[in-house]
Design a protein around this motif. Structure first.
Motif, mmCIF file in Angstrom:
data_model
loop_
_atom_site.group_PDB
_atom_site.id
_atom_site.type_symbol
_atom_site.label_atom_id
_atom_site.label_comp_id
_atom_site.label_asym_id
_atom_site.label_seq_id
_atom_site.Cartn_x
_atom_site.Cartn_y
_atom_site.Cartn_z
ATOM 1 N N UNK A 159 -0.946 -7.620 -3.365
ATOM 2 C CA UNK A 159 -0.910 -8.814 -4.334
ATOM 3 C C UNK A 159 -0.030 -9.734 -4.218
ATOM 4 N N UNK A 160 1.043 -9.367 -3.579
ATOM 5 C CA UNK A 160 2.204 -10.670 -3.357
ATOM 6 C C UNK A 160 1.458 -11.601 -2.189
ATOM 7 N N UNK A 161 0.634 -10.922 -1.374
ATOM 8 C CA UNK A 161 -0.061 -11.663 -0.161
ATOM 9 C C UNK A 161 -1.194 -12.612 -0.626
ATOM 10 N N UNK A 193 -10.206 10.217 3.249
ATOM 11 C CA UNK A 193 -9.691 11.667 3.612
ATOM 12 C C UNK A 193 -8.234 11.810 3.279
ATOM 13 N N UNK A 194 -7.597 10.497 2.693
ATOM 14 C CA UNK A 194 -6.320 10.659 2.368
ATOM 15 C C UNK A 194 -6.116 10.996 0.720
ATOM 16 N N UNK A 195 -5.517 12.128 0.679
ATOM 17 C CA UNK A 195 -5.291 12.640 -0.545
ATOM 18 C C UNK A 195 -4.089 12.508 -1.383
ATOM 19 N N UNK A 196 -3.844 11.744 -2.783
ATOM 20 C CA UNK A 196 -2.976 11.527 -3.355
ATOM 21 C C UNK A 196 -3.280 11.088 -4.696
ATOM 22 N N UNK A 197 -2.653 11.598 -5.836
ATOM 23 C CA UNK A 197 -3.098 11.009 -7.001
ATOM 24 C C UNK A 197 -2.466 9.726 -7.244
ATOM 25 N N UNK A 198 -3.399 8.802 -7.831
ATOM 26 C CA UNK A 198 -2.683 7.542 -8.470
ATOM 27 C C UNK A 198 -3.120 7.165 -9.870
ATOM 28 N N UNK A 220 0.686 -5.795 -13.730
ATOM 29 C CA UNK A 220 -0.524 -5.604 -14.316
ATOM 30 C C UNK A 220 -1.577 -6.170 -13.297
ATOM 31 N N UNK A 221 -1.288 -7.186 -12.374
ATOM 32 C CA UNK A 221 -2.260 -7.535 -11.380
ATOM 33 C C UNK A 221 -2.465 -6.777 -10.417
ATOM 34 N N UNK A 253 -5.738 -3.353 -8.096
ATOM 35 C CA UNK A 253 -5.739 -3.545 -6.657
ATOM 36 C C UNK A 253 -5.483 -2.522 -5.794
ATOM 37 N N UNK A 254 -4.199 -2.136 -6.051
ATOM 38 C CA UNK A 254 -3.678 -0.957 -5.413
ATOM 39 C C UNK A 254 -4.534 0.449 -5.533
ATOM 40 N N UNK A 255 -4.922 0.611 -6.669
ATOM 41 C CA UNK A 255 -5.831 1.861 -7.278
ATOM 42 C C UNK A 255 -6.963 1.806 -6.314
#
Ligand code: FMN
Length: 187
Positions: free
Chosen positions: A141-143, A76-81, A59-60, A64-66
């Motif tokens: 997150x782990x860091x 310019x990086x294209x990927x669906x999250x 959950x945390x 952050x990743x998004x």
């Protein structure tokens, strides 16, 4: 060995079974037999098998990743999250074991060492009938200092390679691979 290399898949559906301590220890044994620059063996491991803690981490890590992914997309990086924003999405795909390969910043090759250890671990897991998957999306997150301290990762270590392991719930189809791109072959 070649069969194991071809058979390993990133597994994203796991049965409830908890992996035994002895099994994790066998996987760590495989990990520490990876090549290591100047024989430094910089790795150390944190094993998380507490499902509540795994949920908290997932959950945390998702927002952050998004956020990081959107920043990269703006560059310019294209990927669906999109699935990362769903409340039910579990970053760890239901696995009950997360092994975090950590390292002290001893040499310029610690990341290489840890990723080689990661592949050893995942091939060993595959050989034992277990599934595994690298979860790169949780690394930031782990860091985070507070997360490190909750997990028992000392300040001087960084989390490098998080890997989930578990009993696969179903077969995972092999994603296609490109042929090796040989840039040059001088003889
Ligand atoms: C550095 C790295 C980070 C990855 N992060 C994730 C992740 O966060 N979540 C996930 O489901 N898979 C992740 N993967 C797995 C890849 O998506 C997967 O290896 C790739 O699609 C090829 O599939 P295969 O491993 O079954 O051959 C990661 C793989 C690597 C090497």
């Amino acid at each position: 060995m070649f069969e194991a290399i071809l058979a390993r898949r990133s597994v994203r559906a796991y049965a409830q079974d908890k992996i035994k301590r002895a099994t994790v220890q066998t996987l760590l044994e495989a990990a520490v037999h990876a090549p290591t620059a100047i024989h430094e063996e910089p790795w150390a491991f944190v094993v998380v098998q507490d499902r509540q803690l795994l949920k908290q981490l997932s959950d945390r890590a998702k927002p952050l990743f998004v956020g990081e992914a959107l920043h990269r997309n703006s560059q310019g990086v294209r990927h669906s999250f999109e699935h990362f924003t769903k409340p039910d999405f579990d970053l760890f795909h239901g696995a009950g074991t997360l092994i975090i390969i950590c390292a002290k910043p001893l040499s310029q090759f610690i990341a290489a060492d840890c990723w080689l250890a990661a592949e050893n671990l995942m091939l060993a897991a595959c050989d034992m009938g277990l599934g595994s998957c690298v979860i790169g999306s949780v690394v930031s997150t782990l860091n985070i200092c507070t997360v490190k301290s909750e997990l028992g990762i000392p300040d001087e270590y960084s989390a490098i390679a998080p890997i989930i392991v578990g009993v696969p719930k179903e077969e995972t189809a092999a994603p296609p691979r490109k042929e090796p791109l040989i840039l040059a072959w001088k003889q």
